[in-house]
Structure formats: structure tokens, C-alpha cells
Design a protein around this motif. Structure first.
Motif, PDB file in Angstrom:
ATOM      1  N   PHE A  85       0.847  -1.188   0.000  1.00 28.12           N
ATOM      2  CA  PHE A  85       0.000   0.000   0.000  1.00 28.12           C
ATOM      3  C   PHE A  85       0.887   1.244   0.000  1.00 28.12           C
ATOM      4  O   PHE A  85       1.880   1.305   0.736  1.00 28.12           O
ATOM      5  N   TRP A  86       0.509   2.223  -0.796  1.00 25.05           N
ATOM      6  CA  TRP A  86       1.225   3.501  -0.823  1.00 25.05           C
ATOM      7  C   TRP A  86       0.512   4.557   0.015  1.00 25.05           C
ATOM      8  O   TRP A  86       0.998   5.668   0.138  1.00 25.05           O
TER       9      TRP A  86
ATOM     10  N   ALA B 257       3.399   7.021   0.560  1.00 23.89           N
ATOM     11  CA  ALA B 257       4.720   6.399   0.583  1.00 23.89           C
ATOM     12  C   ALA B 257       5.742   7.270  -0.125  1.00 23.89           C
ATOM     13  O   ALA B 257       5.467   7.829  -1.200  1.00 23.89           O
ATOM     14  N   TYR B 258       6.903   7.387   0.498  1.00 25.87           N
ATOM     15  CA  TYR B 258       8.032   8.141  -0.040  1.00 25.87           C
ATOM     16  C   TYR B 258       7.709   9.631  -0.215  1.00 25.87           C
ATOM     17  O   TYR B 258       8.457  10.354  -0.861  1.00 25.87           O
ATOM     18  N   ASN B 259       6.584  10.069   0.356  1.00 26.42           N
ATOM     19  CA  ASN B 259       6.112  11.442   0.134  1.00 26.42           C
ATOM     20  C   ASN B 259       6.079  11.775  -1.356  1.00 26.42           C
ATOM     21  O   ASN B 259       6.380  12.909  -1.760  1.00 26.42           O
TER      22      ASN B 259
ATOM     23  N   VAL C 135       1.906  10.869  -6.780  1.00 27.37           N
ATOM     24  CA  VAL C 135       0.843  10.045  -6.202  1.00 27.37           C
ATOM     25  C   VAL C 135      -0.006  10.882  -5.249  1.00 27.37           C
ATOM     26  O   VAL C 135      -1.237  10.781  -5.232  1.00 27.37           O
ATOM     27  N   THR C 136       0.653  11.737  -4.449  1.00 23.72           N
ATOM     28  CA  THR C 136      -0.080  12.628  -3.536  1.00 23.72           C
ATOM     29  C   THR C 136      -1.049  13.512  -4.294  1.00 23.72           C
ATOM     30  O   THR C 136      -2.215  13.683  -3.897  1.00 23.72           O
TER      31      THR C 136
ATOM     32  N   LEU D 244      -2.498   1.054  -4.115  1.00 22.00           N
ATOM     33  CA  LEU D 244      -1.865  -0.239  -3.900  1.00 22.00           C
ATOM     34  C   LEU D 244      -1.046  -0.651  -5.112  1.00 22.00           C
ATOM     35  O   LEU D 244      -1.268  -0.172  -6.230  1.00 22.00           O
ATOM     36  N   ASP D 245      -0.098  -1.515  -4.851  1.00 23.15           N
ATOM     37  CA  ASP D 245       0.674  -2.155  -5.910  1.00 23.15           C
ATOM     38  C   ASP D 245       0.074  -3.535  -6.105  1.00 23.15           C
ATOM     39  O   ASP D 245       0.328  -4.452  -5.327  1.00 23.15           O
ATOM     40  N   ASP D 246      -0.745  -3.680  -7.145  1.00 21.49           N
ATOM     41  CA  ASP D 246      -1.465  -4.945  -7.304  1.00 21.49           C
ATOM     42  C   ASP D 246      -0.625  -6.019  -7.978  1.00 21.49           C
ATOM     43  O   ASP D 246      -1.136  -7.099  -8.292  1.00 21.49           O
ATOM     44  N   ALA D 247       0.684  -5.752  -8.154  1.00 20.74           N
ATOM     45  CA  ALA D 247       1.589  -6.821  -8.568  1.00 20.74           C
ATOM     46  C   ALA D 247       1.830  -7.800  -7.425  1.00 20.74           C
ATOM     47  O   ALA D 247       2.275  -8.925  -7.643  1.00 20.74           O
ATOM     48  N   TYR D 248       1.540  -7.356  -6.186  1.00 21.08           N
ATOM     49  CA  TYR D 248       1.535  -8.277  -5.050  1.00 21.08           C
ATOM     50  C   TYR D 248       0.270  -9.129  -5.098  1.00 21.08           C
ATOM     51  O   TYR D 248      -0.774  -8.717  -5.628  1.00 21.08           O
ATOM     52  N   ASP D 249       0.331 -10.308  -4.514  1.00 18.06           N
ATOM     53  CA  ASP D 249      -0.856 -11.125  -4.333  1.00 18.06           C
ATOM     54  C   ASP D 249      -1.885 -10.336  -3.521  1.00 18.06           C
ATOM     55  O   ASP D 249      -1.550  -9.768  -2.471  1.00 18.06           O
ATOM     56  N   HIS D 250      -3.116 -10.276  -4.003  1.00 15.61           N
ATOM     57  CA  HIS D 250      -4.131  -9.490  -3.301  1.00 15.61           C
ATOM     58  C   HIS D 250      -5.518 -10.074  -3.536  1.00 15.61           C
ATOM     59  O   HIS D 250      -5.750 -10.811  -4.484  1.00 15.61           O
TER      60      HIS D 250
END
Length: 280
Positions: A37-38, A53-55, A59-60, A229-235
Motif C-alpha cells: 500500500f502507498w 509512501a516516499y512522500n 501520487v499525492t 496499492l501495488d497490485d503486482a503483489y498477491d491481493h
């Protein structure tokens, strides 16, 4: 002896660790920053801004922009969607890699971007939502954030019915981040005789009634609060409530990919399309 952390075999060695990592099913670009999650978690009704994430400024900007327009988006959805048929079945294969069905229960789509292409019928039916996405994510001054021009780019109203769930799966690529903007959410499911003091948590599962898991992280859906979210992860996603959950889903380019790289990637897919390797 503890088990060896590496299997040495003919060919590449296999590193075995319990850490969750992105593993897209088709295309992986090394070196991109990666988190399940970002957007940071936040308590219900919190007035504190969530951390990105990472400020990351891009994305902000997208999160703040979508959340600032959520009332307009919701009003249009509630007014227009009941008059339309779902386009879920006609836009892509909804099976897992093992050919099992990707979801259980009712799942409806109303699609703005499908396989990298803007859908004209959505623009006609949802002009305000289309304008918001177009003006906020598509121009050069927005770094062309919308994930267009590839077969992996989607943006749609995702309507998940009561007691429906989307099975664990991985995105085809890590070139994108996926945003869920919740516009209609019920966080509880009261049953007769239910004396659960925490309405948000299903005592049978220990999970939120309406939630999402990405890798080892679990979040509940909160109305008006975008999840990145980074949906390259299992979700996986579930809706164990009595009401339909609706999010506006928007795919954006991973912020580590430069404009020059975007153009090269889109060019690669256009060449593949011309050669018959990618169909609209």
C-alpha cells in the motif's frame, strides 16, 4: 538445522524467504520502488491527512485530486449506473491463471478505460467523471498519469455485491499503481443477536467486513478515502456486508517511470498490436 534459505539447482538458484514481494504474472520492470500500500492506514473519521509512501508528489497529487472530487463522482454514479448494464463480461477474461473464476458473487463494471483505451459509451453516460479523470490525469501538466496505451490499463466503477469476493491474484505488470476511491461502502453487517462491539470487524473471520488484502497488509474500505496499492503483489477483496460496495478504480503509471520510458513502453505495445499480439 534450520532449513537452507537457498535452493541450488541447475539453472538459476531459488531464494526462499517469507517476505512478500511483487510478482506480476507477465511483465516485470526491475528497480521500481515497491510497497503493498502507498497510502498509510488511518482510524475511522480521522481528520489527520494520510501519509503517501516516499512522500511521492505525483501520487499525492492524484489522491488529493480524486478525493476532492468524490462527491461529484458519487452523485453521478448513483444517478446513472442504475440505468446501465454492466460491461464486466465483455471487456476481458476474468479467470485466474489456473482457469478458476476470479470472483464469487455479483461484480459489475462500468468502464472508462479498458485495456488502455477510453470507452466512448462511458464518456457519454458519465460526462462529469470522465471530465475529472481527463482533466486531472491525462494532460502533459499531469505527467500523463493515466495508464493508457497498454493492454494492462483500466479505470472503472467496480461494484461488488453483498457477500461477494475477488479471489487472490496478481496484476500482469508492476508498471502501474492502482487506486481504489471508495464512493459507497458499508463497514458492518449486523445480524440478529449480534452483540459485537466492533461493527467493523467480522468476529467469524477477524477481518473487516469490507476490506482488501495486499501481500501481508489488510485494510478496510472507508468512504471517500482513496487506497493506493501495488497490485503486482498477491491481493484479494471481499464484501461481507449486506450492501453493495462501489469504488472508482483508476490505474496510473508507476511514478518511477519517466515520460520517455512511458513513450517507449507504449510504443512497444503498439508495435505488438500491429503485429497481432495484442487485440483491443
Amino acid at each position: 538445522m534450520p532449513p537452507a534459505p537457498v535452493d541450488v539447482i541447475q539453472g538459476p538458484s531459488l531464494l526462499r524467504t517469507p517476505a512478500a514481494r511483487p510478482h506480476p504474472s507477465l511483465l516485470f520492470l526491475p528497480g521500481l520502488r515497491s510497497l503493498p500500500f502507498w497510502t498509510s492506514d488511518s482510524p475511522e473519521n480521522s481528520t489527520q491527512p494520510r501519509r503517501i509512501a516516499y512522500n511521492d508528489p505525483m501520487v499525492t497529487k492524484v489522491v488529493e485530486y480524486l478525493e476532492s472530487n468524490v462527491d461529484t463522482i458519487r452523485e453521478e454514479y448513483l444517478r446513472v449506473a442504475p440505468t446501465m448494464n454492466s460491461d464486466y463480461d465483455g471487456l476481458q477474461d476474468h479467470n485466474n491463471k489456473d482457469n478458476s473464476k476470479l470472483h464469487e458473487g455479483q461484480w459489475d463494471w462500468y468502464t472508462y478505460l479498458s485495456k488502455g483505451n477510453i470507452q466512448g459509451h462511458f464518456v457519454l453516460k458519465f460526462p462529469e467523471t470522465s471530465r475529472i479523470i481527463n482533466e486531472g490525469l491525462r494532460q502533459s501538466n499531469n505527467n500523463h498519469q493515466l495508464f493508457e496505451g497498454t493492454p494492462f490499463g483500466f479505470s472503472f466503477f467496480s461494484s461488488l455485491g453483498p457477500d461477494a469476493k475477488i479471489a487472490p491474484h496478481n496484476a500482469p505488470t508492476n508498471l502501474r499503481l492502482r487506486i481504489h476511491l471508495p464512493i459507497v461502502v458499508s463497514s458492518s453487517k449486523k445480524e440478529d443477536g449480534d452483540d459485537n462491539d466492533n461493527d467493523d470487524i467480522n468476529v467469524k473471520t477477524g477481518l473487516p467486513y469490507c476490506g482488501i488484502r495486499v501481500a501481508n497488509s489488510i485494510r478496510s474500505y472507508q468512504t471517500n478515502k482513496a487506497l493506493v496499492l501495488d497490485d503486482a503483489y498477491d491481493h484479494e477483496v471481499w464484501n461481507d456486508t449486506n450492501e453493495t460496495r462501489v469504488v472508482l478504480l483508476v490505474d496510473i503509471w508507476h511514478p518511477d517511470i519517466s515520460q520517455t520510458e512511458k513513450e517507449a513502453i507504449v510504443g512497444m505495445f503498439q508495435t505488438a498490436k500491429q503485429n497481432g499480439l495484442w487485440r483491443r
